[in-house]
Motif scaffolding. Sequence first.
Motif, PDB file in Angstrom:
ATOM      1  N   GLU A 194      52.221  87.043  47.232  1.00  0.00           N
ATOM      2  CA  GLU A 194      52.626  86.679  45.957  1.00  0.00           C
ATOM      3  C   GLU A 194      52.163  85.491  45.419  1.00  0.00           C
ATOM      4  O   GLU A 194      52.125  85.533  44.048  1.00  0.00           O
ATOM      5  CB  GLU A 194      54.381  86.471  46.276  1.00  0.00           C
ATOM      6  CG  GLU A 194      55.234  86.439  45.150  1.00  0.00           C
ATOM      7  CD  GLU A 194      56.604  86.461  45.306  1.00  0.00           C
ATOM      8  OE1 GLU A 194      57.291  86.341  44.569  1.00  0.00           O
ATOM      9  OE2 GLU A 194      56.897  86.171  46.540  1.00  0.00           O
ATOM     10  N   MET A 220      47.150  95.251  49.643  1.00  0.00           N
ATOM     11  CA  MET A 220      47.916  95.142  48.573  1.00  0.00           C
ATOM     12  C   MET A 220      49.275  95.282  48.867  1.00  0.00           C
ATOM     13  O   MET A 220      49.738  96.314  49.739  1.00  0.00           O
ATOM     14  CB  MET A 220      47.532  96.175  47.627  1.00  0.00           C
ATOM     15  CG  MET A 220      48.436  96.281  46.094  1.00  0.00           C
ATOM     16  SD  MET A 220      47.752  94.904  45.286  1.00  0.00           S
ATOM     17  CE  MET A 220      49.093  94.768  44.201  1.00  0.00           C
ATOM     18  N   SER A 243      47.935 101.475  44.092  1.00  0.00           N
ATOM     19  CA  SER A 243      49.242 100.779  44.559  1.00  0.00           C
ATOM     20  C   SER A 243      50.255 101.283  43.706  1.00  0.00           C
ATOM     21  O   SER A 243      50.622 101.632  42.510  1.00  0.00           O
ATOM     22  CB  SER A 243      49.068  99.340  43.735  1.00  0.00           C
ATOM     23  OG  SER A 243      50.459  98.611  43.857  1.00  0.00           O
ATOM     24  N   SER A 247      54.550  97.558  43.571  1.00  0.00           N
ATOM     25  CA  SER A 247      54.373  96.273  43.981  1.00  0.00           C
ATOM     26  C   SER A 247      55.826  95.444  43.910  1.00  0.00           C
ATOM     27  O   SER A 247      56.428  95.332  42.677  1.00  0.00           O
ATOM     28  CB  SER A 247      53.260  95.276  43.143  1.00  0.00           C
ATOM     29  OG  SER A 247      53.509  94.018  43.380  1.00  0.00           O
ATOM     30  N   TRP A 252      54.495  96.375  39.664  1.00  0.00           N
ATOM     31  CA  TRP A 252      53.283  97.199  39.373  1.00  0.00           C
ATOM     32  C   TRP A 252      53.859  98.674  39.836  1.00  0.00           C
ATOM     33  O   TRP A 252      54.550  99.009  40.838  1.00  0.00           O
ATOM     34  CB  TRP A 252      52.211  97.077  39.966  1.00  0.00           C
ATOM     35  CG  TRP A 252      51.445  95.815  39.445  1.00  0.00           C
ATOM     36  CD1 TRP A 252      51.891  94.815  38.628  1.00  0.00           C
ATOM     37  CD2 TRP A 252      50.403  95.422  39.973  1.00  0.00           C
ATOM     38  NE1 TRP A 252      50.925  93.693  38.653  1.00  0.00           N
ATOM     39  CE2 TRP A 252      50.100  94.029  39.654  1.00  0.00           C
ATOM     40  CE3 TRP A 252      49.366  95.804  40.956  1.00  0.00           C
ATOM     41  CZ2 TRP A 252      48.891  93.264  39.830  1.00  0.00           C
ATOM     42  CZ3 TRP A 252      48.247  94.987  41.388  1.00  0.00           C
ATOM     43  CH2 TRP A 252      48.298  93.782  40.486  1.00  0.00           C
ATOM     44  N   ASN A 286      48.121  98.380  52.930  1.00  0.00           N
ATOM     45  CA  ASN A 286      48.802  97.172  52.630  1.00  0.00           C
ATOM     46  C   ASN A 286      49.130  96.312  53.831  1.00  0.00           C
ATOM     47  O   ASN A 286      48.501  96.770  54.965  1.00  0.00           O
ATOM     48  CB  ASN A 286      50.414  97.940  52.430  1.00  0.00           C
ATOM     49  CG  ASN A 286      50.955  98.810  53.282  1.00  0.00           C
ATOM     50  OD1 ASN A 286      50.526  98.695  54.485  1.00  0.00           O
ATOM     51  ND2 ASN A 286      52.045  99.589  53.041  1.00  0.00           N
TER      52      ASN A 286
END
Length: 400
Positions: A90, A146, A157, A160, A165, A186
């Motif tokens: 983050e 990710m 992705s 998120s 996202w 991930n």
Amino acid sequence: MQHRTAREIRHRNRFDVLRAVYAADGSVSRQDVATRTGLSFASVSNLIAELIEVGVLVELGHDTSSVGRPRARIAVNPDRGWLVGVDIAETAIHVDLFDLTMTPRRSVDVPVDPAATSPDDIADLVAGAVTELVGGDAVLGLGVSMPGPVAPEEGVSLFSPYWGWRDVPVKAMLAARLPHRIHLDNPLKASTVAELWFGAGREVGDLVVVTLRSGVGVGITVDGVLYRGVDNSAGEWGHMVLVPGGRVCRCGRRGCVEAYVGALGIAATLREIDPDSPLLGADGLATVAAIAAASASPTATAVVERTGQHLGIAVANLVNLVNPRMIVFGGQVATLLGESILDAARQSVADHALSEVSLRLSGIRHNPVSLGAATFALEGFLADRDTFGSVAALRTKTTT
């Protein structure tokens, strides 16, 4: 029962052979690899010959100390090429450059501006960091972790949790900026693969890896193989309901595991115990760090005990569902709180789990997410049809 092709079986065997060489932490004989993997000596010899031909393994000479015929010693070739692991989080992006022994050689950390978190912003940051780190060196593959659910095959992705996202083609965006083979997954899967190859997975095949960061989740291995589920979403344990009608989670639901044992959840527990506590930091991880630094204080002790009770109940549910031999804890929260959080959880696990399980902190000394991401790139290289297909064809032609 899932049917596996001959090619898939060969990939699995190749992985197992190389994992056995890594586990030796130095050099190893073909006989030792056969013993460790359970494969026949002939199969091991054939697979090692392929790995030597493509430069992944090298022979270091013979062991003359053993009784009988001297045994050739095999080791990973660190000079075969580089692997890159990217941990997108983050607030920062961490990038590591590994040699083929998976020893980190260079690293870079890039802060993420909270006001610039569009997909293009993050892709530019990753591409810039990788280019700075790699220079002109030969790269065998680039692994990218990710946060949130991803579709590895498509390189997308799906969501998120940090930036909202949805359905972002991260792999394609990075491929437009970088010349390397890219593998996307991930943090849960990356940390688990790191443990499988270089940590507790060397001891047991049935393993659960709990990642405690800003977000939380688990990775599961069954008989030494990463379990993904139907669409790679296995392990979203952080969004199982722990307290019905409880705290609001970042996902919008109430009472999730993450809302009690993630970094923000621990900060919320501290506010409940002492709303004006000086241990409250700028964000969840800063608060956890302050709690760890003040571990002897009554307030910090109360927070850890309450968090451990919640963690123990959530872990006991995992034990009852998956029945693993071992559960390994990693991530910044586990690193900061250390054995204190496991000690606080063990009684709840004993009270609620139907079978015994070993709980331990991750023994991986480096960032397990970037290491796991680079390991995905290694697996991609080992499964590459162009490299190993040409070797197999040449060996067939030579022997006919």
